[in-house]
Design a protein around this motif. Structure first.
Motif, PDB file in Angstrom:
ATOM      1  N   GLU A  64       1.886   4.411  -5.726  1.00 25.67           N
ATOM      2  CA  GLU A  64       1.780   3.272  -6.628  1.00 25.67           C
ATOM      3  C   GLU A  64       0.531   2.461  -6.304  1.00 25.67           C
ATOM      4  OE1 GLU A  64       4.439  -0.675  -7.827  1.00 25.67           O
ATOM      5  OE2 GLU A  64       5.001   0.518  -6.091  1.00 25.67           O
ATOM      6  N   THR A  65      -0.156   2.004  -7.345  1.00 21.67           N
ATOM      7  CA  THR A  65      -1.296   1.103  -7.187  1.00 21.67           C
ATOM      8  C   THR A  65      -0.874  -0.272  -7.683  1.00 21.67           C
ATOM      9  OG1 THR A  65      -2.850   2.907  -7.587  1.00 21.67           O
ATOM     10  CG2 THR A  65      -3.703   0.669  -7.814  1.00 21.67           C
ATOM     11  N   ILE A  66      -1.104  -1.292  -6.866  1.00 19.64           N
ATOM     12  CA  ILE A  66      -0.730  -2.659  -7.205  1.00 19.64           C
ATOM     13  C   ILE A  66      -1.996  -3.502  -7.256  1.00 19.64           C
ATOM     14  CG2 ILE A  66       0.607  -4.685  -6.489  1.00 19.64           C
ATOM     15  CD1 ILE A  66       2.342  -2.593  -4.844  1.00 19.64           C
ATOM     16  N   ARG A  67      -2.256  -4.102  -8.406  1.00 20.33           N
ATOM     17  CA  ARG A  67      -3.421  -4.972  -8.573  1.00 20.33           C
ATOM     18  C   ARG A  67      -3.012  -6.388  -8.203  1.00 20.33           C
ATOM     19  NH1 ARG A  67      -6.017  -3.047 -14.329  1.00 20.33           N
ATOM     20  NH2 ARG A  67      -5.596  -0.826 -14.094  1.00 20.33           N
ATOM     21  N   VAL A  68      -3.568  -6.895  -7.119  1.00 17.94           N
ATOM     22  CA  VAL A  68      -3.221  -8.232  -6.655  1.00 17.94           C
ATOM     23  C   VAL A  68      -4.149  -9.268  -7.290  1.00 17.94           C
ATOM     24  CG1 VAL A  68      -3.070  -9.747  -4.640  1.00 17.94           C
ATOM     25  CG2 VAL A  68      -2.284  -7.376  -4.485  1.00 17.94           C
ATOM     26  N   SER A  69      -5.446  -8.982  -7.281  1.00 18.74           N
ATOM     27  CA  SER A  69      -6.445  -9.903  -7.808  1.00 18.74           C
ATOM     28  C   SER A  69      -7.659  -9.091  -8.241  1.00 18.74           C
ATOM     29  CB  SER A  69      -6.843 -10.928  -6.739  1.00 18.74           C
ATOM     30  OG  SER A  69      -7.599 -10.304  -5.714  1.00 18.74           O
ATOM     31  N   LEU A  73      -6.724  -4.589  -4.049  1.00 17.00           N
ATOM     32  CA  LEU A  73      -5.798  -3.563  -4.532  1.00 17.00           C
ATOM     33  C   LEU A  73      -4.888  -3.165  -3.385  1.00 17.00           C
ATOM     34  CD1 LEU A  73      -8.226  -1.161  -6.428  1.00 17.00           C
ATOM     35  CD2 LEU A  73      -6.380  -2.480  -7.461  1.00 17.00           C
ATOM     36  N   LEU A  74      -3.642  -2.820  -3.698  1.00 21.80           N
ATOM     37  CA  LEU A  74      -2.719  -2.271  -2.704  1.00 21.80           C
ATOM     38  C   LEU A  74      -2.294  -0.891  -3.177  1.00 21.80           C
ATOM     39  CD1 LEU A  74      -0.398  -5.352  -2.042  1.00 21.80           C
ATOM     40  CD2 LEU A  74      -2.376  -4.607  -0.700  1.00 21.80           C
ATOM     41  N   ALA A  77       2.445   3.684  -0.049  1.00 25.88           N
ATOM     42  CA  ALA A  77       2.630   5.044   0.464  1.00 25.88           C
ATOM     43  C   ALA A  77       4.018   5.178   1.059  1.00 25.88           C
ATOM     44  CB  ALA A  77       1.549   5.366   1.501  1.00 25.88           C
ATOM     45  N   GLY A  78       4.994   4.509   0.467  1.00 26.86           N
ATOM     46  CA  GLY A  78       6.360   4.503   0.972  1.00 26.86           C
ATOM     47  C   GLY A  78       6.762   3.080   1.294  1.00 26.86           C
ATOM     48  N   GLY A  79       8.028   2.895   1.643  1.00 26.66           N
ATOM     49  CA  GLY A  79       8.542   1.566   1.926  1.00 26.66           C
ATOM     50  C   GLY A  79       7.962   0.907   3.154  1.00 26.66           C
ATOM     51  N   ASN A  80       7.512   1.710   4.103  1.00 21.04           N
ATOM     52  CA  ASN A  80       7.020   1.159   5.364  1.00 21.04           C
ATOM     53  C   ASN A  80       5.506   1.141   5.488  1.00 21.04           C
ATOM     54  OD1 ASN A  80       9.635   0.754   6.291  1.00 21.04           O
ATOM     55  ND2 ASN A  80       9.759   2.818   7.130  1.00 21.04           N
ATOM     56  N   LEU A  81       4.785   1.639   4.478  1.00 23.24           N
ATOM     57  CA  LEU A  81       3.330   1.740   4.586  1.00 23.24           C
ATOM     58  C   LEU A  81       2.668   1.361   3.266  1.00 23.24           C
ATOM     59  CD1 LEU A  81       0.721   2.627   6.081  1.00 23.24           C
ATOM     60  CD2 LEU A  81       1.243   4.973   5.364  1.00 23.24           C
ATOM     61  N   VAL A  82       1.730   0.402   3.362  1.00 23.61           N
ATOM     62  CA  VAL A  82       0.928  -0.031   2.220  1.00 23.61           C
ATOM     63  C   VAL A  82      -0.518  -0.104   2.695  1.00 23.61           C
ATOM     64  CG1 VAL A  82       0.455  -1.920   0.609  1.00 23.61           C
ATOM     65  CG2 VAL A  82       2.810  -1.374   1.219  1.00 23.61           C
ATOM     66  N   TYR A  83      -1.439   0.430   1.888  1.00 21.47           N
ATOM     67  CA  TYR A  83      -2.865   0.333   2.193  1.00 21.47           C
ATOM     68  C   TYR A  83      -3.462  -0.793   1.359  1.00 21.47           C
ATOM     69  CZ  TYR A  83      -2.712   4.837   4.567  1.00 21.47           C
ATOM     70  OH  TYR A  83      -2.431   5.855   5.424  1.00 21.47           O
ATOM     71  N   ARG A  84      -4.201  -1.675   2.018  1.00 14.22           N
ATOM     72  CA  ARG A  84      -4.883  -2.769   1.330  1.00 14.22           C
ATOM     73  C   ARG A  84      -6.359  -2.412   1.207  1.00 14.22           C
ATOM     74  NH1 ARG A  84      -5.033  -9.214   2.690  1.00 14.22           N
ATOM     75  NH2 ARG A  84      -6.984  -9.616   1.594  1.00 14.22           N
ATOM     76  N   ASN A  85      -6.909  -2.617   0.002  1.00 13.12           N
ATOM     77  CA  ASN A  85      -8.322  -2.391  -0.219  1.00 13.12           C
ATOM     78  C   ASN A  85      -8.946  -3.671  -0.745  1.00 13.12           C
ATOM     79  OD1 ASN A  85     -10.831  -1.535  -1.831  1.00 13.12           O
ATOM     80  ND2 ASN A  85     -10.312   0.271  -0.631  1.00 13.12           N
ATOM     81  N   ASP A  86      -9.860  -4.226   0.041  1.00 16.10           N
ATOM     82  CA  ASP A  86     -10.650  -5.371  -0.398  1.00 16.10           C
ATOM     83  C   ASP A  86     -11.943  -4.797  -0.972  1.00 16.10           C
ATOM     84  OD1 ASP A  86      -9.414  -8.105   0.559  1.00 16.10           O
ATOM     85  OD2 ASP A  86      -9.003  -6.635   2.129  1.00 16.10           O
ATOM     86  N   LEU A  87     -12.108  -4.918  -2.278  1.00 13.53           N
ATOM     87  CA  LEU A  87     -13.267  -4.344  -2.947  1.00 13.53           C
ATOM     88  C   LEU A  87     -14.563  -4.925  -2.382  1.00 13.53           C
ATOM     89  CD1 LEU A  87     -11.971  -4.452  -6.633  1.00 13.53           C
ATOM     90  CD2 LEU A  87     -11.762  -2.597  -4.974  1.00 13.53           C
ATOM     91  N   LYS A  88     -15.652  -4.181  -2.557  1.00 15.42           N
ATOM     92  CA  LYS A  88     -16.956  -4.633  -2.045  1.00 15.42           C
ATOM     93  C   LYS A  88     -17.390  -5.935  -2.716  1.00 15.42           C
ATOM     94  CE  LYS A  88     -17.955  -0.946   0.523  1.00 15.42           C
ATOM     95  NZ  LYS A  88     -18.315  -0.939   1.915  1.00 15.42           N
ATOM     96  N   SER A  89     -16.993  -6.136  -3.973  1.00 18.12           N
ATOM     97  CA  SER A  89     -17.231  -7.388  -4.689  1.00 18.12           C
ATOM     98  C   SER A  89     -16.169  -7.499  -5.777  1.00 18.12           C
ATOM     99  CB  SER A  89     -18.642  -7.427  -5.287  1.00 18.12           C
ATOM    100  OG  SER A  89     -18.804  -6.387  -6.217  1.00 18.12           O
ATOM    101  N   ALA A  90     -16.114  -8.648  -6.411  1.00 18.59           N
ATOM    102  CA  ALA A  90     -15.092  -8.875  -7.439  1.00 18.59           C
ATOM    103  C   ALA A  90     -15.244  -7.894  -8.599  1.00 18.59           C
ATOM    104  CB  ALA A  90     -15.179 -10.304  -7.955  1.00 18.59           C
ATOM    105  N   CYS A  91     -14.122  -7.526  -9.183  1.00 18.33           N
ATOM    106  CA  CYS A  91     -14.066  -6.625 -10.328  1.00 18.33           C
ATOM    107  C   CYS A  91     -13.417  -7.414 -11.474  1.00 18.33           C
ATOM    108  CB  CYS A  91     -13.240  -5.392  -9.967  1.00 18.33           C
ATOM    109  SG  CYS A  91     -13.208  -4.152 -11.263  1.00 18.33           S
ATOM    110  N   PRO A  92     -14.239  -8.098 -12.279  1.00 16.71           N
ATOM    111  CA  PRO A  92     -13.695  -8.987 -13.318  1.00 16.71           C
ATOM    112  C   PRO A  92     -12.721  -8.289 -14.253  1.00 16.71           C
ATOM    113  CG  PRO A  92     -16.081  -9.232 -13.125  1.00 16.71           C
ATOM    114  CD  PRO A  92     -15.691  -8.055 -12.290  1.00 16.71           C
ATOM    115  N   GLY A  93     -11.521  -8.862 -14.360  1.00 12.48           N
ATOM    116  CA  GLY A  93     -10.494  -8.327 -15.241  1.00 12.48           C
ATOM    117  C   GLY A  93      -9.484  -7.428 -14.560  1.00 12.48           C
TER     118      GLY A  93
END
Length: 146
Positions: A64-69, A73-74, A77-93
């Motif tokens: 699952e991909t979760i758009r936070v802002s 992005l999150l 990868a299961g109930g016990n593991l989530v990967y957080r990705n802070d983009l290199k810069s803002a992605c408007p929209g």
């Protein structure tokens, strides 16, 4: 007399400086989060501790991909593991979650520095091109069943 002028300037500037303070969670990349986005991020990462960032994330690992802002992005990868990705810069929209994410991928992993762009769901018009950052794993500690 000069000291009084400096003190007055600091007093006048204090509200402006305070208004630049981050809202929401104190987590990295969270400076521009709305209260709702901060709550969503906190809920998804609750009880999990961050690990060492990884450059690439194999596609089979996430469900699952979760758009936070527009900057976070999150990837679940299961109930016990989530990967957080802070983009290199803002992605408007990105936070609107109405546009389609089209990832430009070479191979079976998504990596830091890879591009994706948004496409308007109704018109098909291509939106901004965005760049992934590193993927930080957040795991529940061993033995934590909650």
């Amino acid at each position: 007399m000069k000291a009084i002028g400096v003190a007055a300037l600091i007093t006048l500037a204090s509200p402006l400086i305070a208004s630049c303070a981050p809202s929401g969670t104190a987590a990295p990349g969270a400076a521009a989060l709305t209260p709702k986005q901060a709550e969503r991020l906190d809920r998804q990462l609750a009880g999990k501790t961050p690990g060492e960032p990884v450059r690439c994330l194999p596609n089979y690992r996430t469900s699952e991909t979760i758009r936070v802002s527009d900057t976070i992005l999150l990837y679940r990868a299961g109930g016990n593991l989530v990967y957080r990705n802070d983009l290199k810069s803002a992605c408007p929209g990105l936070a609107r979650d109405s546009d389609i994410m089209v990832v430009e991928q070479f191979g079976s992993s998504t990596c830091s520095g890879d591009f994706f762009h948004l496409v308007d769901r109704s018109s098909g018009i291509r939106g901004p091109t965005c760049v992934f950052g590193d993927f930080v794993p957040y795991r529940k500690p061993a033995g934590d069943g909650g």
